[in-house]
Every structure is written in C-alpha cells, then in structure tokens.
Design a protein around this motif. Sequence first.
Motif, PDB file in Angstrom:
ATOM      1  N   ALA A 301       0.814  -1.226   0.000  1.00  0.00           N
ATOM      2  CA  ALA A 301       0.000   0.000   0.000  1.00  0.00           C
ATOM      3  C   ALA A 301       0.838   1.261   0.000  1.00  0.00           C
ATOM      4  O   ALA A 301       0.348   2.318   0.412  1.00  0.00           O
ATOM      5  N   SER A 302       2.072   1.184  -0.449  1.00  0.00           N
ATOM      6  CA  SER A 302       2.926   2.376  -0.466  1.00  0.00           C
ATOM      7  C   SER A 302       2.335   3.447  -1.390  1.00  0.00           C
ATOM      8  O   SER A 302       1.705   3.143  -2.408  1.00  0.00           O
ATOM      9  N   THR A 303       2.559   4.701  -1.013  1.00  0.00           N
ATOM     10  CA  THR A 303       2.053   5.806  -1.843  1.00  0.00           C
ATOM     11  C   THR A 303       2.804   5.911  -3.162  1.00  0.00           C
ATOM     12  O   THR A 303       2.379   6.660  -4.049  1.00  0.00           O
ATOM     13  N   GLU A 304       3.912   5.177  -3.305  1.00  0.00           N
ATOM     14  CA  GLU A 304       4.639   5.166  -4.567  1.00  0.00           C
ATOM     15  C   GLU A 304       4.026   4.197  -5.566  1.00  0.00           C
ATOM     16  O   GLU A 304       4.349   4.253  -6.756  1.00  0.00           O
ATOM     17  N   ASN A 305       3.173   3.314  -5.108  1.00  0.00           N
ATOM     18  CA  ASN A 305       2.584   2.307  -5.998  1.00  0.00           C
ATOM     19  C   ASN A 305       1.275   2.846  -6.569  1.00  0.00           C
ATOM     20  O   ASN A 305       0.187   2.651  -6.013  1.00  0.00           O
ATOM     21  N   VAL A 306       1.382   3.577  -7.648  1.00  0.00           N
ATOM     22  CA  VAL A 306       0.240   4.199  -8.303  1.00  0.00           C
ATOM     23  C   VAL A 306       0.461   4.144  -9.802  1.00  0.00           C
ATOM     24  O   VAL A 306       1.596   4.219 -10.288  1.00  0.00           O
ATOM     25  N   ASN A 344     -12.496  19.669  -7.953  1.00  0.00           N
ATOM     26  CA  ASN A 344     -12.959  18.594  -7.064  1.00  0.00           C
ATOM     27  C   ASN A 344     -12.018  17.406  -7.227  1.00  0.00           C
ATOM     28  O   ASN A 344     -11.857  16.879  -8.334  1.00  0.00           O
ATOM     29  N   ASP A 345     -11.388  16.978  -6.132  1.00  0.00           N
ATOM     30  CA  ASP A 345     -10.446  15.858  -6.221  1.00  0.00           C
ATOM     31  C   ASP A 345     -11.143  14.502  -6.131  1.00  0.00           C
ATOM     32  O   ASP A 345     -10.463  13.474  -6.141  1.00  0.00           O
ATOM     33  N   ASN A 346     -12.460  14.497  -6.029  1.00  0.00           N
ATOM     34  CA  ASN A 346     -13.218  13.241  -5.978  1.00  0.00           C
ATOM     35  C   ASN A 346     -14.360  13.272  -6.992  1.00  0.00           C
ATOM     36  O   ASN A 346     -15.519  13.059  -6.657  1.00  0.00           O
ATOM     37  N   LYS A 347     -14.025  13.564  -8.244  1.00  0.00           N
ATOM     38  CA  LYS A 347     -15.049  13.575  -9.285  1.00  0.00           C
ATOM     39  C   LYS A 347     -15.559  12.163  -9.572  1.00  0.00           C
ATOM     40  O   LYS A 347     -16.738  11.978  -9.862  1.00  0.00           O
ATOM     41  N   LEU A 348     -14.670  11.178  -9.512  1.00  0.00           N
ATOM     42  CA  LEU A 348     -15.063   9.788  -9.729  1.00  0.00           C
ATOM     43  C   LEU A 348     -14.099   8.914  -8.940  1.00  0.00           C
ATOM     44  O   LEU A 348     -12.890   8.930  -9.208  1.00  0.00           O
ATOM     45  N   VAL A 349     -14.626   8.159  -7.976  1.00  0.00           N
ATOM     46  CA  VAL A 349     -13.759   7.356  -7.104  1.00  0.00           C
ATOM     47  C   VAL A 349     -14.448   6.032  -6.800  1.00  0.00           C
ATOM     48  O   VAL A 349     -15.655   5.999  -6.503  1.00  0.00           O
ATOM     49  N   LEU A 350     -13.681   4.934  -6.882  1.00  0.00           N
ATOM     50  CA  LEU A 350     -14.042   3.646  -6.293  1.00  0.00           C
ATOM     51  C   LEU A 350     -13.079   3.467  -5.129  1.00  0.00           C
ATOM     52  O   LEU A 350     -11.938   3.018  -5.297  1.00  0.00           O
ATOM     53  N   GLU A 429      -5.993   6.952  -3.891  1.00  0.00           N
ATOM     54  CA  GLU A 429      -7.008   7.999  -3.914  1.00  0.00           C
ATOM     55  C   GLU A 429      -6.325   9.359  -3.868  1.00  0.00           C
ATOM     56  O   GLU A 429      -5.465   9.599  -3.019  1.00  0.00           O
ATOM     57  N   GLN A 430      -6.686  10.254  -4.779  1.00  0.00           N
ATOM     58  CA  GLN A 430      -6.048  11.563  -4.897  1.00  0.00           C
ATOM     59  C   GLN A 430      -6.751  12.575  -3.989  1.00  0.00           C
ATOM     60  O   GLN A 430      -7.972  12.718  -4.036  1.00  0.00           O
ATOM     61  N   ASP A 431      -5.958  13.285  -3.199  1.00  0.00           N
ATOM     62  CA  ASP A 431      -6.468  14.434  -2.461  1.00  0.00           C
ATOM     63  C   ASP A 431      -6.134  15.737  -3.162  1.00  0.00           C
ATOM     64  O   ASP A 431      -6.530  16.813  -2.716  1.00  0.00           O
ATOM     65  N   SER A 432      -5.367  15.682  -4.231  1.00  0.00           N
ATOM     66  CA  SER A 432      -5.100  16.795  -5.126  1.00  0.00           C
ATOM     67  C   SER A 432      -4.848  16.193  -6.501  1.00  0.00           C
ATOM     68  O   SER A 432      -4.690  14.971  -6.629  1.00  0.00           O
ATOM     69  N   VAL A 433      -4.811  17.027  -7.509  1.00  0.00           N
ATOM     70  CA  VAL A 433      -4.642  16.519  -8.874  1.00  0.00           C
ATOM     71  C   VAL A 433      -3.257  15.887  -9.004  1.00  0.00           C
ATOM     72  O   VAL A 433      -2.235  16.561  -8.926  1.00  0.00           O
ATOM     73  N   GLY A 434      -3.241  14.557  -9.174  1.00  0.00           N
ATOM     74  CA  GLY A 434      -1.990  13.840  -9.362  1.00  0.00           C
ATOM     75  C   GLY A 434      -1.181  13.625  -8.100  1.00  0.00           C
ATOM     76  O   GLY A 434      -0.012  13.245  -8.183  1.00  0.00           O
ATOM     77  N   GLY A 435      -1.757  13.820  -6.909  1.00  0.00           N
ATOM     78  CA  GLY A 435      -0.985  13.662  -5.669  1.00  0.00           C
ATOM     79  C   GLY A 435      -1.904  13.565  -4.461  1.00  0.00           C
ATOM     80  O   GLY A 435      -3.096  13.301  -4.556  1.00  0.00           O
ATOM     81  N   PHE A 437      -1.551  11.314  -1.895  1.00  0.00           N
ATOM     82  CA  PHE A 437      -1.883   9.904  -1.664  1.00  0.00           C
ATOM     83  C   PHE A 437      -1.744   9.544  -0.186  1.00  0.00           C
ATOM     84  O   PHE A 437      -0.981  10.171   0.555  1.00  0.00           O
ATOM     85  N   ASP A 438      -2.490   8.503   0.212  1.00  0.00           N
ATOM     86  CA  ASP A 438      -2.479   8.021   1.596  1.00  0.00           C
ATOM     87  C   ASP A 438      -2.359   6.498   1.554  1.00  0.00           C
ATOM     88  O   ASP A 438      -3.135   5.824   0.862  1.00  0.00           O
ATOM     89  N   SER A 439      -1.388   5.954   2.298  1.00  0.00           N
ATOM     90  CA  SER A 439      -1.155   4.510   2.267  1.00  0.00           C
ATOM     91  C   SER A 439      -2.350   3.723   2.817  1.00  0.00           C
ATOM     92  O   SER A 439      -2.553   2.570   2.441  1.00  0.00           O
TER      93      SER A 439
END
Length: 501
Positions: A301-306, A344-350, A429-435, A437-439
């Motif tokens: 679940a590292s934030t680098e694995n995206v 909006n950083d959550n326009k579409l999220v699963l 999951e993005q909290d900003s555009v392209g970044g 991240f939370d493990s």
Amino acid sequence: MRQTHGATSTLSRGQEGDCWASPSLRMGCLWRKTLSFCLVFVPMYLHGASSQEAAPAGPRKPFFERLRRLEEQFRRFQEVTLTHLQSVASNYNVSYNVDLRFRSLAEESQAVAQAVNRSQAAVQEELARLRAWVRKAWRRGRKVDTRLRALDLTLGERSQQQARERKEHKAQRDALQDSLARLEGLVHSQGTRLAALEGRLPVAHPGTAAPGPALVLAPTQPEQLGPSSLKLPRDRQELRAASEHRGPQQDSSAPLQGTWAPPAPGSRRALSGAATALRGPPQQGPGDTCGVGPTLVFPNASTENVVFLRPSFGAALRALSFCSWVRTASRHLGTLLSYATQDNDNKLVLHGRDSMPPGSIHFVIGDPAFRELPLQPLLDGQWHHVCVIWTSTQGRYWLHVDRRLVATGSRFRQGYEIPPGGSLVLGQEQDSVGGGFDSSEGFVGSMAGLGIWDRALVPGEVANLATGKEFPTGAILTLANAASAGELVQRTSCPCPELCP
C-alpha cells in the motif's frame, strides 16, 4: 540780423512738427538748431568787437572785461551745448534702439498673427471634418439602432419559440420518463415470473430435462411510448440498458447492503436469490477466461505504488462502465480508481480504506455524493470480475460481480456530467490533482483486463466480457493507456489471470 534770426525761428517752427517723425529727421533738426544758434551768436560777437575797436582807449578795459565775461559765457555755453548735444545723441541712440525693438516686435506680432491665422484655418478644417464624421456616425448609429431593434425583436421571437420548445421537450421527456417507469415495471414483473420459473424447474426435475413441450414465456407487450421516444435516441439506448439489467429502482437515500435478505414481496432480488439458493452459485472462475491482456500487480500500500492512465477523459461523460478482473491480497479493498479535477479531487472514485467495513467500497461521483457497494466476495484472495455501471438518466447504477447483479439503484447523480481533463489513477485515492496519496487508502493486489467505456454496458456484454467471449467495443481507456507506474508496481503478461503471480 533780426531778420535772419526771425527766419531761422520761422524755419525752426515750421519744421519742428516733423523733427520727431524719424531718427534721421530728428538728427537734421538738431543740426539746424545748432547752425541757427551760431548764425545768431557770431554776428553779435562781431558787432561787439567792432564797437570795441571804434571806442576810445579809455574805456577799453571794461570792454575787455566784458569780452572775457562773454568768452567765459561762451565756453559755458559751449559746455552746456556739448552736454545738450551728448544727451540728444544718447536719446537718439535710445530712440533708435526702441525703434528697432518696435520693428522686431511688429514683425513678431505679424508672424504670430499669421501663425494664429493658420492654426485657426487648420482648426476650422478639423472642426469641419469632425462635424462630417459626427454626422456620419449619427447616421450609422441610427442604422445600428434600427438593426438592434430588429435583432431584439428577432431574439425575442426566438426566445419565445425556444421557451415553447423547451416546454414541449419537457413535456415529451416527462411522458418518456413515465413510459420508461411503466416499461421498467413491466420488465420487473417479467423478471419476477422468469425467476420464479427458474426456481421451480430444478425442484421439479433435478438433473434431468423436463419432458413435454418446451415452455415459452409470452412477455407482456409494453405500452406505446409515443413520439417522444423518436426524438431522444440516447435515452432510448439507455432505456435498453436499463431494461436488460432488469434491476429494481432503489431510493437514493437508502443504503446498499451486501446481504441477500429478502425485501418486499415481488422483488427481483429476493426471487433471484431464492433460485440461486436452489441451484447453487454458478461455477465461474478466471481459469475459464484467458487473453485478458496485461496484469498490474500492486505489492503493498505504499504511496509510490500508483498507475496513471493517460490521456484521461477527453469529453464529458453522462454514462460510465468500469470493468476489471481484481484479486486483493489484504483484508480491505483499497482504492481501485480515482479521478480528480482542479475544482474537485473526488469527481469519480471507487474508494476503500482500512477504516471502512471489510468488503465495502464507496462509489463516488462528484463528492460528496456516493453510494456504498458490497464487494465482500473479493476478500477471498481469488480472481473476480467486477463491473460498475452508471448512467445520468434517472441516476441508475449497477454492480456486477462474476456476471451476477449484486447491487443496483437510482437517483444517484441524475443528469450529472463527469467533466473532462482531470487526472486518472489506479491504486490510490487523490487528495489533489496527481498527488495527495495516503497509504491507508492504497490497493494491494492485482488488476487485469481493465476497460472503461463512456456508455452503460448491457448484461449480455458484461457476461461476454466476464467469460472472455467478447470485449465490448468503444472502450475509451484500457491498461494500454497506463503511462506511468510506481517503482514497485509490476506489469506482467499472463495468458490467463489464474496463472499470474
């Protein structure tokens, strides 16, 4: 001598008026006055001298004294005359300089007057041009005003016509929605009858085919939809998708649960669950599906694995289908998909995280609106095929797991459009555009055969995709669009998902 003096005086008085006409005349008058003075004084002097010579010697002494006095007076007179002449000469120079200044001033005034005349002529010409331009502008303004009035009248008529058309379209849409609701009720009733028959057949003839003529279901003819259906082909296509899903409408405020407890009588889900309990779940596994394309493995679940999918959505989406083979290696699902924009950083999220109930995931469209979807079967560590489908028409959505309809609902973001141009990532999951991240929200597991469509897939397409028979056409994004990945994300090519590490 008196006559000479009188003539001189007369000459002086006659020309005195002209002495100050010009500097040259003033000089001539001065010399004439001096000459007249000499002519008067010299005869007097000669007369005195001759009288002294004729006089006797006795009275000569007084005469010489008088003569000395006269000489002294003459010298004083000469001095006075010289001083007077010098003052006259200085006054003449001053008057001459003043005359020159007056001449220069007169010339300058004439030049200024000429310049003023020229400026006045130029100003008059400019004023004439300005008057002509103002007249032309006024005429043009009148023409433009006339055109604006005509345009305003035309726009008013068009706006009235558009208002009437909008009312007609609204009435047609309302009629179509009513027809759609009636048609969904008919489809629901047919699905209920079909599920009941499917539940009775295994009980009556377990493991054998039923003898006698084949049972044919005669579906009830739906009501005529009216002319509005001909004008809305997109709604008609989504109507076809809704009718083939055969899912019951669910209120948007009611939470979705992953249990199969039977709801109200006549529900499609209850009958389908009862038929499934009699037959047993269908045996569908990834071993029967091959050729799904590359596989992405997220080891932790590292934030680098995206993984970034580029380009993202190129146009606004009024419908969406997300399907993929998924195998999770943790006790929670994590985030499968995240789409963020500047506003909006959550326009579409699963979206899933370790603090949520195990096996549940939030389906977010335009935060804060979301639905909770049950995905408990994915926690067994095996490969499962997942399809999440949404359409803005009535806000309908469906969740398919291994070809089975697990959850459905309506009035979720009805009429909404997912905007283009954002950032689309897998595994975080993005909290900003392209970044941002939370493990704790990271996905741990594998994905394969991922596809995203800008339309609602029908159940037949979902079944063909899950069994590997056919990949639906029109996919806008696949794993071939994976532009960049984290350092530990592995990209492998397996003939079948079951054979992937």
